[in-house]
Design an enzyme around this catalytic site. Sequence first.
Site, PDB file in Angstrom:
ATOM      1  CG  ASN A   1     -14.248  19.845  -9.502  1.00  0.00           C
ATOM      2  OD1 ASN A   1     -15.290  19.654 -10.125  1.00  0.00           O
ATOM      3  ND2 ASN A   1     -13.235  20.545  -9.995  1.00  0.00           N
ATOM      4  CD1 TRP A   2     -17.650  14.361  -7.683  1.00  0.00           C
ATOM      5  CD2 TRP A   2     -19.541  13.661  -8.650  1.00  0.00           C
ATOM      6  NE1 TRP A   2     -18.358  13.658  -6.744  1.00  0.00           N
ATOM      7  CE2 TRP A   2     -19.523  13.223  -7.304  1.00  0.00           C
ATOM      8  CE3 TRP A   2     -20.635  13.339  -9.448  1.00  0.00           C
ATOM      9  CZ2 TRP A   2     -20.561  12.462  -6.761  1.00  0.00           C
ATOM     10  CZ3 TRP A   2     -21.672  12.590  -8.903  1.00  0.00           C
ATOM     11  CH2 TRP A   2     -21.626  12.157  -7.579  1.00  0.00           C
ATOM     12  CE  LYS A   3     -11.053  18.384 -11.964  1.00  0.00           C
ATOM     13  NZ  LYS A   3      -9.681  18.601 -12.390  1.00  0.00           N
TER      14      LYS A   3
ATOM     15  CG  HIS B 183     -11.465  24.286 -11.511  1.00  0.00           C
ATOM     16  ND1 HIS B 183     -10.742  23.819 -12.588  1.00  0.00           N
ATOM     17  CD2 HIS B 183     -11.240  23.437 -10.495  1.00  0.00           C
ATOM     18  CE1 HIS B 183     -10.109  22.709 -12.223  1.00  0.00           C
ATOM     19  NE2 HIS B 183     -10.402  22.457 -10.950  1.00  0.00           N
TER      20      HIS B 183
ATOM     21  CD  GLU C 265     -10.204  21.104 -14.974  1.00  0.00           C
ATOM     22  OE1 GLU C 265     -11.422  20.924 -14.804  1.00  0.00           O
ATOM     23  OE2 GLU C 265      -9.325  20.387 -14.452  1.00  0.00           O
TER      24      GLU C 265
ATOM     25  CD  GLU D 216      -8.153  23.059  -7.285  1.00  0.00           C
ATOM     26  OE1 GLU D 216      -8.322  21.895  -6.929  1.00  0.00           O
ATOM     27  OE2 GLU D 216      -8.759  23.582  -8.230  1.00  0.00           O
TER      28      GLU D 216
ATOM     29  N   GLY E  46      -4.743  16.882 -11.838  1.00  0.00           N
ATOM     30  CA  GLY E  46      -4.959  15.753 -12.747  1.00  0.00           C
ATOM     31  C   GLY E  46      -3.673  15.157 -13.302  1.00  0.00           C
TER      32      GLY E  46
ATOM     33  CB  SER F 145      -2.420  15.002  -7.706  1.00  0.00           C
ATOM     34  OG  SER F 145      -2.489  15.198  -9.111  1.00  0.00           O
TER      35      SER F 145
ATOM     36  N   GLY G 288     -10.253  16.220  -7.135  1.00  0.00           N
ATOM     37  CA  GLY G 288     -10.860  15.910  -8.423  1.00  0.00           C
ATOM     38  C   GLY G 288     -10.975  14.408  -8.618  1.00  0.00           C
ATOM     39  N   GLY G 289     -10.015  13.831  -9.324  1.00  0.00           N
ATOM     40  CA  GLY G 289     -10.045  12.409  -9.690  1.00  0.00           C
ATOM     41  C   GLY G 289     -10.393  11.478  -8.537  1.00  0.00           C
TER      42      GLY G 289
HETATM   43  P1  PGA Z   1      -7.286  16.445  -9.216  1.00  0.00           P
HETATM   44  O1  PGA Z   1      -8.187  17.765  -9.514  1.00  0.00           O
HETATM   45  O2  PGA Z   1      -7.517  16.082  -7.780  1.00  0.00           O
HETATM   46  O3  PGA Z   1      -7.796  15.418 -10.180  1.00  0.00           O
HETATM   47  O4  PGA Z   1      -5.864  16.827  -9.458  1.00  0.00           O
HETATM   48  C1  PGA Z   1      -8.321  18.765  -8.561  1.00  0.00           C
HETATM   49  C2  PGA Z   1      -9.199  19.873  -9.095  1.00  0.00           C
HETATM   50  O5  PGA Z   1      -9.108  20.194 -10.290  1.00  0.00           O
HETATM   51  O6  PGA Z   1     -10.013  20.457  -8.353  1.00  0.00           O
END
Ligand code: PGA
Length: 248
Positions: A9-11, A93, A95, A165, A171, A210, A231-232
Amino acid sequence: MRKKIVAGNWKMNGSYELINSLVPALAEEAKQSQAEILVCPPSLFLGDVRRQAGERLLVGAQNCHEAESGAFTGEVSTGMLAELQLSHVLVGHSERRAIYGETDALIAQKTKAAIAAGLVAVLCVGETLEERENGRTLDVVLGQVKAVVEQLELADWSKLVVAYEPVWAIGTGKTASSDQAQEVHRAIREALAGFSQEHADAMRILYGGSVKAANAEELFACPDIDGGLVGGASLNVDEFISICRAAN
Ligand code: PGA
């Protein structure tokens, strides 16, 4: 055997430079991977990423609108995503829940719209730190899962993936331990088994929060963890490929 999925997930990150360095490498990796590899770039880049992805690398969106079309400035419909030959879309998600106020009811509508368009919906669920500290983890997570699956036909479940998650792990560099994650994954599968054991056994449940090369293997070895939503670490080609290999 459930096939594992590693999803990036590149966000709201990325650029043509990133696409050109990452996507061809992932397309190669996907050809030999036993796991499904999925990338979810920002919607503006979906067409370009799809064109470079080849046959095996899966491409998905990070969000969709619940309506088929209409006066919804700035939004993207599931039909448009399907037209780009995408296979997946993330829904719910944390967010989107926290920043954009998405409710379980809206997320259920988006999930139904995605499935109706032939996409796989990756339903994201997870508790906040406060909810965990108050002993409400399973209440919250199972409530989020049930709010959506209750709105679906069992036949739709083949077009659903769940991603657990924990919000406090996203993050932050803090990962749930494999025991903590497995406990929630098992509880999700048991709750799904209340609808259908067979369908629960087939459901892929991903862990996110993470995930990195250093912890992926231990997480993916848990019996109810069927891959990761990353994500990251999905923005770094070497790191993400190591995570994909941990799923093999
Ligand atoms: P992260 O994000 O790996 O940067 O913790 C995961 C996500 O939000 O899908």
